[in-house]
Design a protein around this motif. Sequence first.
Motif, short mmCIF file in Angstrom:
data_model
loop_
_atom_site.label_atom_id
_atom_site.label_comp_id
_atom_site.label_asym_id
_atom_site.label_seq_id
_atom_site.Cartn_x
_atom_site.Cartn_y
_atom_site.Cartn_z
N SER A 77 4.90 -6.94 25.25
CA SER A 77 4.50 -6.32 26.52
C SER A 77 4.81 -4.83 26.58
O SER A 77 4.33 -4.13 27.47
N LYS A 78 5.65 -4.36 25.66
CA LYS A 78 5.99 -2.94 25.67
C LYS A 78 4.79 -2.10 25.25
O LYS A 78 4.08 -2.42 24.32
N GLN A 79 4.62 -1.04 25.94
CA GLN A 79 3.58 -0.10 25.57
C GLN A 79 4.22 1.02 24.76
O GLN A 79 4.82 1.94 25.30
N GLU A 80 4.13 0.88 23.44
CA GLU A 80 4.74 1.87 22.57
C GLU A 80 3.94 3.17 22.63
O GLU A 80 2.74 3.19 22.87
N GLU A 81 4.64 4.24 22.40
CA GLU A 81 3.97 5.54 22.39
C GLU A 81 2.97 5.59 21.25
O GLU A 81 3.28 5.24 20.12
N ASN A 82 1.79 6.03 21.57
CA ASN A 82 0.75 6.11 20.56
C ASN A 82 0.95 7.35 19.70
O ASN A 82 1.01 8.47 20.22
N PRO A 83 1.09 7.19 18.39
CA PRO A 83 1.21 8.36 17.54
C PRO A 83 -0.09 9.16 17.53
O PRO A 83 -1.17 8.61 17.74
N VAL A 84 0.04 10.43 17.30
CA VAL A 84 -1.15 11.29 17.25
C VAL A 84 -1.93 10.98 15.98
O VAL A 84 -1.39 11.01 14.88
N CYS A 85 -3.18 10.65 16.15
CA CYS A 85 -4.02 10.32 15.00
C CYS A 85 -4.58 11.60 14.39
O CYS A 85 -5.27 12.37 15.06
N ASN A 86 -4.28 11.80 13.14
CA ASN A 86 -4.79 12.96 12.43
C ASN A 86 -5.99 12.56 11.59
O ASN A 86 -6.17 11.40 11.24
N GLU A 87 -6.78 13.54 11.28
CA GLU A 87 -7.91 13.26 10.41
C GLU A 87 -7.41 12.97 9.01
O GLU A 87 -6.43 13.53 8.55
N GLY A 88 -8.08 12.10 8.35
CA GLY A 88 -7.69 11.75 7.00
C GLY A 88 -8.02 10.30 6.70
O GLY A 88 -8.67 9.62 7.49
N GLU A 89 -7.57 9.85 5.57
CA GLU A 89 -7.85 8.49 5.13
C GLU A 89 -6.56 7.84 4.68
O GLU A 89 -5.71 8.47 4.06
N VAL A 90 -6.40 6.57 5.04
CA VAL A 90 -5.20 5.84 4.64
C VAL A 90 -5.26 5.55 3.15
O VAL A 90 -6.19 4.91 2.67
N VAL A 91 -4.26 6.06 2.45
CA VAL A 91 -4.16 5.80 1.01
C VAL A 91 -2.81 5.13 0.77
O VAL A 91 -1.76 5.71 1.04
N LEU A 92 -2.86 3.90 0.28
CA LEU A 92 -1.62 3.17 0.02
C LEU A 92 -0.90 3.76 -1.18
O LEU A 92 -1.51 3.96 -2.23
N PRO A 93 0.40 4.05 -1.05
CA PRO A 93 1.16 4.48 -2.22
C PRO A 93 1.22 3.36 -3.26
O PRO A 93 1.01 2.19 -2.93
N LYS A 94 1.53 3.74 -4.47
CA LYS A 94 1.47 2.79 -5.58
C LYS A 94 2.31 1.55 -5.32
O LYS A 94 1.90 0.42 -5.62
N ILE A 95 3.49 1.73 -4.73
CA ILE A 95 4.39 0.59 -4.53
C ILE A 95 3.84 -0.40 -3.50
O ILE A 95 4.17 -1.58 -3.51
N LEU A 96 2.97 0.10 -2.60
CA LEU A 96 2.40 -0.77 -1.58
C LEU A 96 1.00 -1.26 -1.93
O LEU A 96 0.49 -2.17 -1.27
N ASP A 97 0.41 -0.66 -2.93
CA ASP A 97 -0.99 -0.95 -3.25
C ASP A 97 -1.10 -2.17 -4.16
O ASP A 97 -1.10 -2.07 -5.38
N THR A 98 -1.16 -3.35 -3.53
CA THR A 98 -1.34 -4.60 -4.27
C THR A 98 -2.58 -5.31 -3.75
O THR A 98 -3.08 -5.00 -2.66
N TYR A 99 -3.04 -6.27 -4.53
CA TYR A 99 -4.23 -7.02 -4.11
C TYR A 99 -3.97 -7.75 -2.79
O TYR A 99 -4.80 -7.71 -1.87
N THR A 100 -2.80 -8.38 -2.69
CA THR A 100 -2.47 -9.12 -1.46
C THR A 100 -2.39 -8.18 -0.27
O THR A 100 -2.87 -8.50 0.82
N ALA A 101 -1.79 -7.01 -0.47
CA ALA A 101 -1.66 -6.05 0.63
C ALA A 101 -3.03 -5.60 1.12
O ALA A 101 -3.29 -5.56 2.33
N ARG A 102 -3.91 -5.27 0.19
CA ARG A 102 -5.25 -4.81 0.60
C ARG A 102 -5.99 -5.91 1.35
O ARG A 102 -6.66 -5.66 2.36
N LYS A 103 -5.88 -7.15 0.86
CA LYS A 103 -6.56 -8.27 1.51
C LYS A 103 -6.02 -8.51 2.91
O LYS A 103 -6.78 -8.66 3.88
N VAL A 104 -4.69 -8.56 3.02
CA VAL A 104 -4.07 -8.87 4.31
C VAL A 104 -4.29 -7.73 5.31
O VAL A 104 -4.61 -7.97 6.48
N PHE A 105 -4.14 -6.49 4.86
CA PHE A 105 -4.35 -5.35 5.76
C PHE A 105 -5.79 -5.33 6.27
O PHE A 105 -6.05 -5.03 7.45
N ALA A 106 -6.73 -5.65 5.40
CA ALA A 106 -8.14 -5.66 5.80
C ALA A 106 -8.38 -6.72 6.88
O ALA A 106 -9.08 -6.48 7.87
#
Length: 226
Positions: A103-132
């Motif tokens: 129920s908490k309304q967290e502060e919305n971070p400022v969205c900057n232009e750009g593209e989400v690029v997963l760092p190598k340690i986070l870039d796995t097949y499971t991560a891409r599938k689940v995030f999608a």
Amino acid sequence: MLRVIFLIIGICVIILALSFVFKKHARTILWSSAITLFAGTLLLIGIGVINPVGEDKTGSVEFWGAIITLISGAALAFCAEKLKEKNNGKITEVKNEALIEDSKQEENPVCNEGEVVLPKILDTYTARKVFAKAIEAGYIMECGSFYKWNNSKVLLAYMCGRIYCGDKPNYSKIEEKTFWKFGRQDMFPDAELKVLFQIQDLGQSRANRKDAIVPFKSEEIDKFFE
């Protein structure tokens, strides 16, 4: 007489120790032991193996041994019910915590232009599938170069624990509840996830829930792994 008292105390201590070691099954252990003590004592009295009142033996070892055993059984049953009340209180607290976080309304971070690029340690097949799937379901919003999570922190920690540490939901038929079973405890990429989601202390949020009940809406997260 003292031998009987110490024997009963020793049995109760062993039962309590077992219930402490096997916390998930503590109530079952306590109730089973209480019923065994009650039924066993009454059965022995019924078939005549123990005769606590015959020939005015109300002061005998048999009499007091039977009384103490029955009292011990009642005490174990009482402990089992107190444990149930305590567990129910924890469940309510966990649910309330989840509802408050949702129920908490967290502060919305400022969205900057750009593209989400997963760092190598986070870039796995499971991560891409689940995030999608999480993006499609509305749990994640792409916000420039990072993700914005739209639910409770503990639910995000649960999802990331499943992705990167092999955490699993473990259903207990005895407790009739699903518990958060940890996988690899030292592999949680807390720093990288902090940057990716702009949320601090995800690792601590996960650590606080070890072997606890899975967070609210965890079933929906589990579907992303199918």
